[in-house]
Write an enzyme that holds these catalytic residues in place. Sequence first.
Site, PDB file in Angstrom:
ATOM      1  N   ILE B   5      -4.801   7.849   9.191  1.00 23.54           N
ATOM      2  CA  ILE B   5      -4.226   6.742   9.969  1.00 23.54           C
ATOM      3  C   ILE B   5      -3.019   7.170  10.785  1.00 23.54           C
ATOM      4  CG2 ILE B   5      -5.124   4.876   8.530  1.00 23.54           C
ATOM      5  CD1 ILE B   5      -2.326   4.582   7.349  1.00 23.54           C
ATOM      6  N   ALA B   9       4.367  14.795  13.242  1.00 19.56           N
ATOM      7  CA  ALA B   9       4.801  16.177  13.408  1.00 19.56           C
ATOM      8  C   ALA B   9       4.969  16.874  12.062  1.00 19.56           C
ATOM      9  CB  ALA B   9       6.116  16.213  14.178  1.00 19.56           C
ATOM     10  N   ALA B  11       3.838  15.163   8.915  1.00 17.84           N
ATOM     11  CA  ALA B  11       2.995  14.611   7.851  1.00 17.84           C
ATOM     12  C   ALA B  11       1.723  13.989   8.415  1.00 17.84           C
ATOM     13  CB  ALA B  11       3.776  13.570   7.060  1.00 17.84           C
ATOM     14  N   LYS B  12       0.682  14.052   7.569  1.00 15.81           N
ATOM     15  CA  LYS B  12      -0.542  13.301   7.862  1.00 15.81           C
ATOM     16  C   LYS B  12      -0.595  12.167   6.863  1.00 15.81           C
ATOM     17  CE  LYS B  12      -3.538  17.140   9.083  1.00 15.81           C
ATOM     18  NZ  LYS B  12      -4.572  18.002   8.511  1.00 15.81           N
ATOM     19  N   LYS B  26       0.102  10.759   1.633  1.00 15.68           N
ATOM     20  CA  LYS B  26       0.957  11.304   2.675  1.00 15.68           C
ATOM     21  C   LYS B  26       1.136  12.797   2.415  1.00 15.68           C
ATOM     22  CE  LYS B  26       5.394  10.505   4.922  1.00 15.68           C
ATOM     23  NZ  LYS B  26       6.508   9.568   5.075  1.00 15.68           N
ATOM     24  N   ASP B 124      15.585   6.385   8.365  1.00 16.56           N
ATOM     25  CA  ASP B 124      14.688   6.126   9.489  1.00 16.56           C
ATOM     26  C   ASP B 124      14.330   4.642   9.543  1.00 16.56           C
ATOM     27  OD1 ASP B 124      13.051   6.594  11.683  1.00 16.56           O
ATOM     28  OD2 ASP B 124      11.361   7.348  10.502  1.00 16.56           O
TER      29      ASP B 124
HETATM   30  N1  ADP Z   1       2.641   2.511   1.511  1.00 22.25           N
HETATM   31  C1  ADP Z   1       2.144   2.159   2.700  1.00 22.25           C
HETATM   32  N2  ADP Z   1       1.466   1.000   2.827  1.00 22.25           N
HETATM   33  C2  ADP Z   1       0.947   0.644   4.022  1.00 22.25           C
HETATM   34  N3  ADP Z   1       1.028   1.376   5.124  1.00 22.25           N
HETATM   35  C3  ADP Z   1       1.690   2.538   5.053  1.00 22.25           C
HETATM   36  C4  ADP Z   1       2.286   2.993   3.860  1.00 22.25           C
HETATM   37  N4  ADP Z   1       2.857   4.180   4.085  1.00 22.25           N
HETATM   38  C5  ADP Z   1       2.640   4.458   5.372  1.00 22.25           C
HETATM   39  N5  ADP Z   1       1.926   3.473   5.973  1.00 22.25           N
HETATM   40  C6  ADP Z   1       1.496   3.430   7.380  1.00 22.25           C
HETATM   41  O1  ADP Z   1       1.426   4.745   7.897  1.00 22.25           O
HETATM   42  C7  ADP Z   1       2.391   4.931   8.918  1.00 22.25           C
HETATM   43  C8  ADP Z   1       3.034   6.312   8.796  1.00 22.25           C
HETATM   44  O2  ADP Z   1       3.602   6.486   7.532  1.00 22.25           O
HETATM   45  P1  ADP Z   1       5.068   7.044   7.360  1.00 22.25           P
HETATM   46  O3  ADP Z   1       5.387   7.098   5.922  1.00 22.25           O
HETATM   47  O4  ADP Z   1       5.978   6.262   8.242  1.00 22.25           O
HETATM   48  O5  ADP Z   1       4.887   8.528   7.894  1.00 22.25           O
HETATM   49  P2  ADP Z   1       5.849   9.386   8.841  1.00 22.25           P
HETATM   50  O6  ADP Z   1       7.021   9.783   7.973  1.00 22.25           O
HETATM   51  O7  ADP Z   1       5.013  10.530   9.260  1.00 22.25           O
HETATM   52  O8  ADP Z   1       6.245   8.457   9.974  1.00 22.25           O
HETATM   53  C9  ADP Z   1       3.388   3.807   8.722  1.00 22.25           C
HETATM   54  O9  ADP Z   1       4.016   3.445   9.911  1.00 22.25           O
HETATM   55  C10 ADP Z   1       2.514   2.701   8.202  1.00 22.25           C
HETATM   56  O10 ADP Z   1       1.864   2.019   9.241  1.00 22.25           O
END
Ligand code: ADP
Lengths: 179, 210
Positions: B5, B9, B11-12, B26, B124
């Site tokens: 989803i 840069a 993390a996936k 993650k 963040d």
């Molecule tokens: N626990 C979670 N529940 C629902 N959606 C999540 C969750 N963790 C991440 N996401 C979705 O994935 C996206 C990216 O995750 P995030 O942890 O923000 O990664 P990054 O650090 O790479 O930005 C988030 O903006 C959100 O939409």
Amino acid sequence: MSLIQSQPLELPEQTAAVHMALYSSVINASDLFQRLVARDTSLQMALLNAETIMDPFQIMVAAHRAARAEQLGQLRTHNVHSELVFDLSPNNNIREALTRFGISSGSTHVLAVRVGGSQEQFAQEIAEIVEGRQEPIEQLSKYTNMETVRKYYKVPANLKSPEDVQHSVIGSMALKGHS
Amino acid sequence: MAELIQQGAEAKVFALSFYGRDAIAKERFPKTYRHPILDKKLTARRVVQEARCLFRCQQAGIDTPTVYFIDTNLNTIYMERIEGRTVKSFLIEHSGNPALVDDLAHKIGKALAALHGINIIHGDLTTSNLFIRDSNQSLVLIDFGLSYHSSLIEDKAVDLYVLERAFLSTHPNSEVMFEKIVQVYTKKSRDGKQIFAKLEDVTVKEPCHK
Ligand SMILES: Nc1ncnc2c1ncn2[C@@H]1O[C@H](COP(=O)(O)OP(=O)(O)O)[C@@H](O)[C@H]1O
């Protein structure tokens, strides 16, 4: 129909299943405990104090971690079953984990867990091993002792709902060794 | 089974099921331009730090995703997937409804006060990293990828400042809402007044740094 619940592990390149059988009114716990202490190799399973378990998810989280450690050759204990008991514990004290989460001489509610093999095989073995009344796994929460769970997992007093407690328990297991 | 989803840069993020529960995996990968061995260590440390911050929030009663499993070998955290929507999308839809906005501002101020109360800096804060749970409308903090432990007034003020910038750049006319957030935050925080003063400081100074 079997009352055993089986669920496959969700590890890459690993197709083994986790089988769980719940017993109440167990009368040979002392005997089983002695066999475990003596490292009786015919007991290829984890025998748990059911009072410390809230639901099957808690078991799957521990089983996942244990099976993953086995896969990577990183077991901290003798085998995947003792590792599962260890991984239920939120801390790194192996002896404490076994006494708290494993069966003890006085246990009457017992959850038997086998990682790997077939359900039929497990059903056959467990019937000869545990003397008690087998129950559907859905009954597990009936035997959970919330006070014990709160104590063993050091659940903060501000977390009250069963859901919050369960989340705290799972989180404590996941963070074991990392905090 | 796992659906990618987000590809960032560092993390996936995958959506998947973890033993019957909706989950997120993650996976962090090393920044390739650094020293490989050092990199591996730093990546692993970040993964654990993120999980630790999530857990410490949860233990303090701050709504965050439950950590299910940390795979240190794959630098992956498996955690609860929040069934809900982002504050960002909520505000885009409801910015015209003062009662809803006010209620949300209250929740955000309270959650951030609690977060800083246990000396965790999110690092963040954006309206995409704040979720509203469908089941109970609870405010959920996500993405602790840049989080760390600090009791410094300055760090807390900067955390709020980052959120302020996010608000003002993403949501037109959100000044009043942000003020409300800070007001609730200040009232609920131990060092609220000092942090607020520092925030004013940071805000005023900012243009010189450009
Ligand atoms: N626990 C979670 N529940 C629902 N959606 C999540 C969750 N963790 C991440 N996401 C979705 O994935 C996206 C990216 O995750 P995030 O942890 O923000 O990664 P990054 O650090 O790479 O930005 C988030 O903006 C959100 O939409």
